[in-house]
Enzyme design. Sequence first.
Site, mmCIF file in Angstrom:
data_model
loop_
_atom_site.group_PDB
_atom_site.id
_atom_site.type_symbol
_atom_site.label_atom_id
_atom_site.label_comp_id
_atom_site.label_asym_id
_atom_site.label_seq_id
_atom_site.Cartn_x
_atom_site.Cartn_y
_atom_site.Cartn_z
ATOM 1 N N GLY B 51 -22.178 -101.052 -45.683
ATOM 2 C CA GLY B 51 -21.078 -101.024 -46.642
ATOM 3 C C GLY B 51 -19.868 -101.541 -45.913
ATOM 4 O O GLY B 51 -20.008 -102.357 -45.008
ATOM 5 N N GLU B 52 -18.710 -101.040 -46.241
ATOM 6 C CA GLU B 52 -17.497 -101.458 -45.536
ATOM 7 C C GLU B 52 -17.028 -100.308 -44.644
ATOM 8 O O GLU B 52 -16.664 -99.246 -45.148
ATOM 9 C CB GLU B 52 -16.411 -101.862 -46.535
ATOM 10 C CG GLU B 52 -16.652 -103.225 -47.150
ATOM 11 C CD GLU B 52 -16.827 -104.324 -46.098
ATOM 12 O OE1 GLU B 52 -16.047 -104.358 -45.130
ATOM 13 O OE2 GLU B 52 -17.754 -105.131 -46.236
ATOM 14 N N SER B 53 -17.023 -100.537 -43.328
ATOM 15 C CA SER B 53 -16.701 -99.439 -42.411
ATOM 16 C C SER B 53 -15.258 -98.961 -42.608
ATOM 17 O O SER B 53 -14.980 -97.765 -42.524
ATOM 18 C CB SER B 53 -16.940 -99.849 -40.958
ATOM 19 O OG SER B 53 -16.023 -100.838 -40.552
ATOM 20 N N CYS B 82 -25.354 -101.302 -39.665
ATOM 21 C CA CYS B 82 -24.233 -102.220 -39.887
ATOM 22 C C CYS B 82 -22.912 -101.438 -39.870
ATOM 23 O O CYS B 82 -22.497 -100.985 -38.806
ATOM 24 C CB CYS B 82 -24.463 -103.003 -41.179
ATOM 25 S SG CYS B 82 -23.354 -104.394 -41.373
ATOM 26 N N ARG B 109 -16.756 -105.790 -34.778
ATOM 27 C CA ARG B 109 -16.925 -105.945 -36.232
ATOM 28 C C ARG B 109 -17.014 -107.422 -36.599
ATOM 29 O O ARG B 109 -16.359 -108.259 -35.995
ATOM 30 C CB ARG B 109 -15.750 -105.316 -36.967
ATOM 31 C CG ARG B 109 -15.684 -103.812 -36.835
ATOM 32 C CD ARG B 109 -14.592 -103.255 -37.718
ATOM 33 N NE ARG B 109 -14.803 -103.676 -39.099
ATOM 34 C CZ ARG B 109 -13.849 -103.706 -40.028
ATOM 35 N NH1 ARG B 109 -12.631 -103.333 -39.741
ATOM 36 N NH2 ARG B 109 -14.116 -104.097 -41.246
ATOM 37 N N HIS B 167 -29.938 -105.074 -41.899
ATOM 38 C CA HIS B 167 -30.346 -104.225 -43.031
ATOM 39 C C HIS B 167 -31.840 -104.355 -43.320
ATOM 40 O O HIS B 167 -32.252 -105.323 -43.949
ATOM 41 C CB HIS B 167 -29.586 -104.645 -44.290
ATOM 42 C CG HIS B 167 -28.124 -104.480 -44.159
ATOM 43 N ND1 HIS B 167 -27.498 -103.285 -44.373
ATOM 44 C CD2 HIS B 167 -27.153 -105.354 -43.809
ATOM 45 C CE1 HIS B 167 -26.199 -103.421 -44.167
ATOM 46 N NE2 HIS B 167 -25.966 -104.669 -43.816
ATOM 47 N N GLU B 169 -33.303 -102.124 -45.215
ATOM 48 C CA GLU B 169 -33.484 -101.476 -46.523
ATOM 49 C C GLU B 169 -33.503 -102.474 -47.668
ATOM 50 O O GLU B 169 -33.944 -102.156 -48.770
ATOM 51 C CB GLU B 169 -32.406 -100.408 -46.753
ATOM 52 C CG GLU B 169 -31.016 -100.911 -47.115
ATOM 53 C CD GLU B 169 -30.184 -101.395 -45.920
ATOM 54 O OE1 GLU B 169 -30.729 -101.482 -44.806
ATOM 55 O OE2 GLU B 169 -28.998 -101.703 -46.124
#
Lengths: 296, 188
Positions: B51-53, B82, B109, B167, B169
């Site tokens: 997602g967005e850290s 991630c 990042r 990822h 998943e």
Amino acid sequence: MSRNTGKTITIKTGLAEMLKGGVIMDVVTADQAKVAEDAGAVAVMALERVPSDIRAAGGVARMSPPELVQEIMNSVSIPVMAKCRIGHFAEAQILEAIGVDFIDESEVLTPADEDYHINKQNFKVPFVCGATCLAEALRRIGEGAALIRTKGEPGTGNIVEAVRHLREINQDIKRVCHLEDDELMTEAKDLGAPFELLRIVKEEGRLPVPNFAAGGVATPADAALCMQLGAETVFVGSGIFKSDDPAAFARAIVKATAHYDDPKMVLEASKGLGSAMTGIEIADIEDNMRMANRGW
Amino acid sequence: MSLSKPVIGVLALQGCVDRHGPHIEAAGGVFKTVKTAAQFDEVDAFILPGGESTTMLKLIDNFGLWKSLERNFRAKPVWGICAGSILLAEKVENPAQKSFGILPITVQRNGYGRQLDSYKTEIEGCEVSFIRAPVFTDIAANVEVLAKNETGPVWIRHGRNMASAFHPELSFDTPSPMHRLFIESLRA
């Protein structure tokens, strides 16, 4: 490890998957982009004007100046999206050359082509497109869109059209799921939707790409409503920076989206905000100013 | 730790959550989404999803979840993917940001660049995606490298904790080797 960096749909939808459960905010300056990022936005949409100002200004609305998009990209670490006109693949090429993370082929801007949307399979950058119903969503996905959002009625602060489009898509999906396999081709013909994609919808009971809400979200409750109706993230356009207190509204809408299924949290998010943006009744908008009618 | 059917809590404040469900179930775990301190205490291990850290950090702070998560991460195995790996790192660059410091690694990042630099590849026969992925620029000597590419390690393990820059998943082949390893280590 061999590496596929091409125009692969799973890499494109992959970014959309990462944006789920969040809020994507329209911003017109680098400062606004930072406010959005600080409030917890998952991405920003870099624009010259928010939809309500586009509506007020009239005239032709085009892609934002490249310098503005670049300045916003340099000011935040979250993904940056930008809009091009429907069918305007040259604007899209420019945005891809800038290196934006997502392109919105958007009805908020004045359409450049009344017959053809962009062939999005030609691009490496992912696209999001608006849709009012399942067939329209599948046409856009067929062209290569990696993410669908409702059209809603942008710049109105009125959620009614986004709700209509979310419900329409949900109802269409339920109907398709109940069809016999023998009936599917006729359904594809009647809807004007690609058969192969319709088959995936029937098998999986959902759109083949993520499905977000947009157009008219003005309050934390609006965001919670869209999420409960099946949207996986919400776009907020004019709703944040046209409110009394943008930073507070931004934080509140983020909170309500993350906890959309917990009324107590949405209640907390809704308190002490001041006034939301002034809304517009859809019936008061002349037909030629209805953005949702743009595209097909 | 020996659990016949471990409950895996996927932090669901934001990001790619649901796609873990089929992988966790196929590997013999129970998939549970967690958002509150009470829910954190109910699971055996955590996945911090992609997602967005930056967003996740803000939400963890704004919702007052930092302490409870920190306590749980020190007590139970956790796998950061991630954005999740960024949250678990000891040190974060580009830009520097707060993190839980669970894994003795330094993470840069968006180490590959923006979305146009995202790509797909195969690791241990599993199709995996690097989406605006971080680079693990430095790891402590006692960190086990499970996979690497030209940037260095991309999948690491340290004690019972794990991190991947990519990822698994998003693959439809379930369970992914990464989910299998993480869950098998809980059952061992």
